[in-house]
Write an enzyme that holds these catalytic residues in place. Structure first.
Site, PDB file in Angstrom:
ATOM      1  N   ASP A 183      -3.864  -5.329   5.761  1.00 37.16           N
ATOM      2  CA  ASP A 183      -4.798  -6.015   4.275  1.00 37.16           C
ATOM      3  C   ASP A 183      -3.495  -7.165   4.582  1.00 37.16           C
ATOM      4  O   ASP A 183      -2.257  -6.835   4.523  1.00 37.16           O
ATOM      5  CB  ASP A 183      -4.356  -5.313   2.776  1.00 37.16           C
ATOM      6  CG  ASP A 183      -5.791  -6.220   2.326  1.00 37.16           C
ATOM      7  OD1 ASP A 183      -5.797  -7.031   2.186  1.00 37.16           O
ATOM      8  OD2 ASP A 183      -4.941  -5.830   1.091  1.00 37.16           O
ATOM      9  N   SER A 187       0.820  -1.144  -0.073  1.00 35.31           N
ATOM     10  CA  SER A 187      -0.250   0.036  -0.135  1.00 35.31           C
ATOM     11  C   SER A 187       0.973   1.238  -0.148  1.00 35.31           C
ATOM     12  O   SER A 187       2.005   1.431  -1.282  1.00 35.31           O
ATOM     13  CB  SER A 187      -0.576  -0.589   0.672  1.00 35.31           C
ATOM     14  OG  SER A 187      -2.112   0.975   1.813  1.00 35.31           O
ATOM     15  N   HIS A 203      -2.061  -1.200  -3.517  1.00 35.32           N
ATOM     16  CA  HIS A 203      -3.518  -0.441  -3.058  1.00 35.32           C
ATOM     17  C   HIS A 203      -3.275   0.882  -3.684  1.00 35.32           C
ATOM     18  O   HIS A 203      -2.257   1.417  -3.407  1.00 35.32           O
ATOM     19  CB  HIS A 203      -4.315  -0.359  -1.600  1.00 35.32           C
ATOM     20  CG  HIS A 203      -4.375  -1.135  -1.291  1.00 35.32           C
ATOM     21  ND1 HIS A 203      -3.819  -1.684   0.363  1.00 35.32           N
ATOM     22  CD2 HIS A 203      -4.521  -2.442  -1.485  1.00 35.32           C
ATOM     23  CE1 HIS A 203      -4.787  -2.593   0.885  1.00 35.32           C
ATOM     24  NE2 HIS A 203      -4.720  -3.462  -0.477  1.00 35.32           N
TER      25      HIS A 203
END
Length: 347
Positions: A286, A166, A193
């Site tokens: 995540d 991310s 992400h």
């Protein structure tokens, strides 16, 4: 109080950001830079908590790079134009040290405007807390040798690699992929992400500058060694058996779509102990749930260490859950991936 420096020559964008900042007493717009040069100078002078740079042309990456050299400060890029036209520019800016691309606040005057402003401000506040490190003038590129990691004799050869990242991920991903050879013996699947509209540019930029083939994945295409598949916007990425890519409009996992957990769980079911998962820098957790399935299946897990992570959230979550086999600095991850993927299969 979160102090923002905005870098833009677009009056409409300035007004949108001013209106957004005025809606939150904990946000202060401390200045507006009209050029990249002014942005670097004003960052050093005003010492804002975060710099928001309009994503618009090839000077964007240079502005970000100079800020990270002269006055290291969290930087986000604000997408005011159509993201599909700026993907390659955003990729270069992310490589230069920008943390993320975020949409500009809308000017619709509706409930959508309020929601967009709230998302913009919450992202600004979160990114302002990220600890960044000073960058240095790049030396000439010459040494791209893979760092080999120690091997043991009893590990199974890896047949697939899944990577999730991310905040800070694009730069970390490039750092790893550039040290893998063109004849890497396994496919690599990546969940990164980022705001919609930019993943195609990231893929194109990587494909043009590293030895591996890089593309955005398509449902049903055949998995090939030495090829990197990035999850497309708004879709989950996984595998269908051991030979095909799976790209589907399935539900988000803990709010993420694409999701690292979805990817890791998918490759664990198909490849079991031949799976390798790499969890890189990023906010949140995540990936952790998917790693549980991969861990049970006998696959291997690498986590980026805290010192080299822009944000240690995702690796820390996986490490704390006891699901990680190797905790490595970013510069050592490519070598370990190569070592695991090059082992001789067990009889």
């Amino acid at each position: 109080m979160t102090r923002i420096l905005l870098a833009t020559s677009t009056r409409d964008l300035e007004e949108r950001v001013r209106r957004a900042a005025g809606a939150d007493a904990a946000i202060e717009l401390v200045g507006v830079a009209r050029s990249g040069k002014d942005a670097v100078r004003m960052t050093g002078k005003l010492l804002p908590d975060i710099v928001a740079v309009e994503l618009r042309d090839n000077d964007t990456a240079e502005t970000v790079r100079e800020i990270m050299i002269i006055a290291p400060t969290p930087v986000v890029m604000v997408a005011y134009q159509d993201g599909s036209q700026l993907g390659a520019i955003s990729a270069r800016a992310l490589d230069s040290g920008a943390l993320a691309v975020i949409p500009a606040p809308t000017a619709s005057g509706t409930s959508l405007e309020k929601a967009a402003i709230e998302k913009f401000l919450s992202t600004i506040k979160a990114m302002a807390q990220v600890k960044v490190v000073r960058q240095w003038r790049k030396k000439t590129r010459g040494d791209h040798q893979v760092k080999e990691a120690p091997q043991s004799a009893d590990d199974t050869q890896i047949a697939i690699v899944g990577i999730a990242a991310s905040t800070g991920g694009p730069s970390a991903i490039r750092s790893i992929l550039k040290d893998l050879s063109a004849n890497f013996p396994a496919p690599i699947l990546i969940v990164q992400h980022m705001s919609n509209g930019f993943i195609e540019g990231v893929a194109a930029s990587l494909d043009a500058t590293i030895a591996l083939k890089v593309k955005v994945g398509a449902n049903g295409e055949r998995l090939r060694p030495g090829t990197v598949y990035l999850a497309p916007d708004g879709h989950q990425l996984g595998v269908s058996g051991k030979s095909r890519l799976r790209v589907v409009d399935d539900d988000p996992i803990q709010g993420f779509k694409p999701s690292g957990s979805y990817l890791f769980g998918s490759i664990a079911r198909a490849f079991k102990e031949e799976s390798l998962a790499v969890i890189l820098t990023g906010m949140g957790d995540d990936g952790t749930e998917g790693l549980r399935a991969l861990h049970v299946a006998g696959g291997k897990v690498i986590a980026q260490d805290e010192e080299s992570s822009v944000v240690f959230g995702m690796p820390k979550s996986a490490i704390s859950a006891g699901l990680v086999d190797f905790v490595l600095p970013l510069d050592d991850i490519a070598g370990k991936i190569t070592a695991l993927a090059s082992r001789r299969r067990q009889p």
